[in-house]
Design a protein around this motif. Structure first.
Motif, PDB file in Angstrom:
ATOM      1  N   UNK A  43       0.855  -1.176   0.000  1.00 26.42           N
ATOM      2  CA  UNK A  43       0.000   0.000   0.000  1.00 26.42           C
ATOM      3  C   UNK A  43       0.893   1.229   0.000  1.00 26.42           C
ATOM      4  N   UNK A  44       0.585   2.173  -0.890  1.00 25.87           N
ATOM      5  CA  UNK A  44       1.244   3.471  -0.898  1.00 25.87           C
ATOM      6  C   UNK A  44       0.226   4.502  -0.449  1.00 25.87           C
ATOM      7  N   UNK A  45       0.601   5.310   0.535  1.00 28.52           N
ATOM      8  CA  UNK A  45      -0.310   6.290   1.114  1.00 28.52           C
ATOM      9  C   UNK A  45       0.071   7.683   0.630  1.00 28.52           C
ATOM     10  N   UNK A  46      -0.944   8.454   0.263  1.00 30.72           N
ATOM     11  CA  UNK A  46      -0.722   9.831  -0.174  1.00 30.72           C
ATOM     12  C   UNK A  46      -1.442  10.764   0.791  1.00 30.72           C
ATOM     13  N   UNK A  47      -0.637  11.504   1.558  1.00 32.45           N
ATOM     14  CA  UNK A  47      -1.076  12.368   2.647  1.00 32.45           C
ATOM     15  C   UNK A  47      -1.616  11.540   3.809  1.00 32.45           C
ATOM     16  N   UNK A  95       1.597  -0.997   4.379  1.00 38.72           N
ATOM     17  CA  UNK A  95       2.095   0.316   3.950  1.00 38.72           C
ATOM     18  C   UNK A  95       3.617   0.272   3.820  1.00 38.72           C
ATOM     19  N   UNK A  96       4.112   0.626   2.645  1.00 41.34           N
ATOM     20  CA  UNK A  96       5.557   0.629   2.405  1.00 41.34           C
ATOM     21  C   UNK A  96       6.083   2.026   2.074  1.00 41.34           C
ATOM     22  N   UNK A  97       5.236   2.866   1.473  1.00 40.99           N
ATOM     23  CA  UNK A  97       5.673   4.208   1.084  1.00 40.99           C
ATOM     24  C   UNK A  97       4.562   5.205   1.394  1.00 40.99           C
ATOM     25  N   UNK A  98       4.981   6.384   1.853  1.00 40.04           N
ATOM     26  CA  UNK A  98       4.040   7.467   2.151  1.00 40.04           C
ATOM     27  C   UNK A  98       4.538   8.710   1.429  1.00 40.04           C
ATOM     28  N   UNK A  99       3.656   9.327   0.660  1.00 42.00           N
ATOM     29  CA  UNK A  99       3.997  10.527  -0.098  1.00 42.00           C
ATOM     30  C   UNK A  99       3.185  11.695   0.460  1.00 42.00           C
ATOM     31  N   UNK A 100       3.871  12.728   0.898  1.00 46.33           N
ATOM     32  CA  UNK A 100       3.225  13.900   1.492  1.00 46.33           C
ATOM     33  C   UNK A 100       3.303  15.060   0.502  1.00 46.33           C
ATOM     34  N   UNK A 101       2.158  15.700   0.262  1.00 41.45           N
ATOM     35  CA  UNK A 101       2.141  16.809  -0.694  1.00 41.45           C
ATOM     36  C   UNK A 101       2.710  18.086  -0.099  1.00 41.45           C
ATOM     37  N   UNK A 102       2.324  18.401   1.151  1.00 42.38           N
ATOM     38  CA  UNK A 102       2.800  19.624   1.787  1.00 42.38           C
ATOM     39  C   UNK A 102       2.565  19.513   3.288  1.00 42.38           C
ATOM     40  N   UNK A 103       3.030  20.505   4.020  1.00 36.88           N
ATOM     41  CA  UNK A 103       3.095  20.387   5.474  1.00 36.88           C
ATOM     42  C   UNK A 103       1.939  21.054   6.213  1.00 36.88           C
ATOM     43  N   UNK A 104       0.844  21.340   5.558  1.00 33.44           N
ATOM     44  CA  UNK A 104      -0.327  21.815   6.286  1.00 33.44           C
ATOM     45  C   UNK A 104      -0.909  20.676   7.123  1.00 33.44           C
ATOM     46  N   UNK A 109       8.021  -3.674   8.759  1.00 35.88           N
ATOM     47  CA  UNK A 109       9.127  -3.558   7.817  1.00 35.88           C
ATOM     48  C   UNK A 109       9.428  -2.081   7.595  1.00 35.88           C
ATOM     49  N   UNK A 110      10.428  -1.819   6.789  1.00 29.22           N
ATOM     50  CA  UNK A 110      10.860  -0.437   6.559  1.00 29.22           C
ATOM     51  C   UNK A 110       9.783   0.362   5.840  1.00 29.22           C
ATOM     52  N   UNK A 111       9.726   1.652   6.146  1.00 24.39           N
ATOM     53  CA  UNK A 111       8.845   2.580   5.450  1.00 24.39           C
ATOM     54  C   UNK A 111       9.695   3.720   4.889  1.00 24.39           C
ATOM     55  N   UNK A 112       9.419   4.095   3.653  1.00 24.83           N
ATOM     56  CA  UNK A 112      10.033   5.267   3.034  1.00 24.83           C
ATOM     57  C   UNK A 112       8.973   6.349   2.921  1.00 24.83           C
TER      58      UNK A 112
END
Length: 312
Positions: free
Chosen positions: A32-36, A55-64, A85-88
């Motif tokens: 699973x890749x999470x966005x925000x 969940x293996x990767x998390x992508x954050x758009x901005x810091x609000x 396991x590891x998360x990036x």
């Protein structure tokens, strides 16, 4: 590839909508890749079919806050989920400092490797199956839109047809599978393309929030199968959208139209369009469909399957 909307409100949660988070499930690799990751995202995950442990990767758009306030709680719970396991994590400048300060002041110790990548415009991540790129959007703080591309796959090799042609099993099969032309011992020339089904075209998903209309979003979204785009405001409230650097429903539709996407799913709605108010979300939907007919409204726990496409 399956998209699950975990939070579709902007700014603050409501009784029916949590703040921003979208999960993309990759069943072929049980990831699973999470966005925000807005506040309450881990509760939304528990109410969904998405497994926190995948969940293996998390992508954050901005810091609000409505995009990151749930991040540390999720990371802490992940470490207690058994065999983590590891998360990036990928995001704008300042994200690493935010995470490390949260760890320090909350006395949180993560029991698994966590790597934070500060993104720059361009390629963010690539492996043998996927690549992720980003561009800066137009918001009050540094914000990025992400494009997830599944690489094309060769079509199925017809082993039965190859055997019927008397082609010996072995290295020649590998060349034919790659679409190469081979010459048999009897002089016959066989083209690999004649023995392979059309290739599977990789799917493309784009995630754009928060931003006012900008050319970068159109460029990022070119030929996407699905564009997930914020639509915080109605077209009638465009002045507020420009003032706060958010999008209207019509801006989202214009991005979809200009980029030639196949499906637009709008999200990140202001609570001002709740049922009973002068304007409601169906009004935003009609505004967008007047420009881009294949538009849908996201809601919490909406699941959208992205279909595969075949080449010519």
């Amino acid at each position: 590839m399956q998209i699950t909307f975990l939070g579709t409100s902007s700014g603050v949660p409501t009784r029916s909508r949590n703040v921003s988070s979208v999960a993309i499930r990759l069943p072929q690799r049980a990831e699973v890749w999470l966005f925000d990751c807005g506040e309450g995202t881990q509760h939304q995950l528990l109410r969904s079919d998405v497994k926190i442990s995948q969940i293996r990767r998390i992508f954050i758009t901005h810091l609000h806050g409505d995009h990151i306030f749930g991040l540390m709680g999720l990371l802490a719970s992940y470490g207690l989920a058994g065999n983590p396991t590891a998360i990036d994590i990928y995001g704008p400048p300042g994200l690493s400092e935010y995470i490390r300060a949260s760890e320090r002041y909350s006395y949180t110790h993560l029991s698994y490797p966590l790597k934070v990548h500060t993104v720059q415009p361009g390629l963010v991540y690539e492996d043998e199956e996927f690549l992720v790129s980003c561009v800066p959007l137009k918001h009050r703080v540094t914000a990025f839109g992400y494009r997830i591309v599944e690489k094309d796959r060769p079509g199925r090799f017809n082993v039965e047809q190859a055997a019927a042609l008397g082609i010996p099993n072995g290295p020649l099969y590998g060349k034919l599978k790659r679409g190469e032309e081979v010459t048999l011992s009897d002089g016959r020339q066989i083209r690999g393309s004649d023995l392979c089904a059309p290739p599977e075209i990789g799917r493309k998903v784009v995630y754009c929030t928060d931003t006012v209309y900008c050319d970068a979003a159109v460029e990022l979204s070119q030929d996407a199968d699905v564009l997930i785009h914020e639509a915080t405001f109605s077209h009638q409230d465009a002045d507020m959208a420009f003032d706060r650097l958010h999008s209207t429903s019509t801006m989202a539709a214009q991005v979809a139209l200009g980029a030639g996407v196949k499906q637009l799913i709008m999200t990140h709605f202001s609570p001002r369009y709740a049922p009973g108010n002068a304007l409601v979300l169906d009004d935003l939907l009609q505004e967008a469909r007047a420009i881009f007919p294949n538009t849908a409204l996201a809601y919490d726990f909406l699941i959208h399957e992205v279909p595969r496409r075949r080449g010519e």
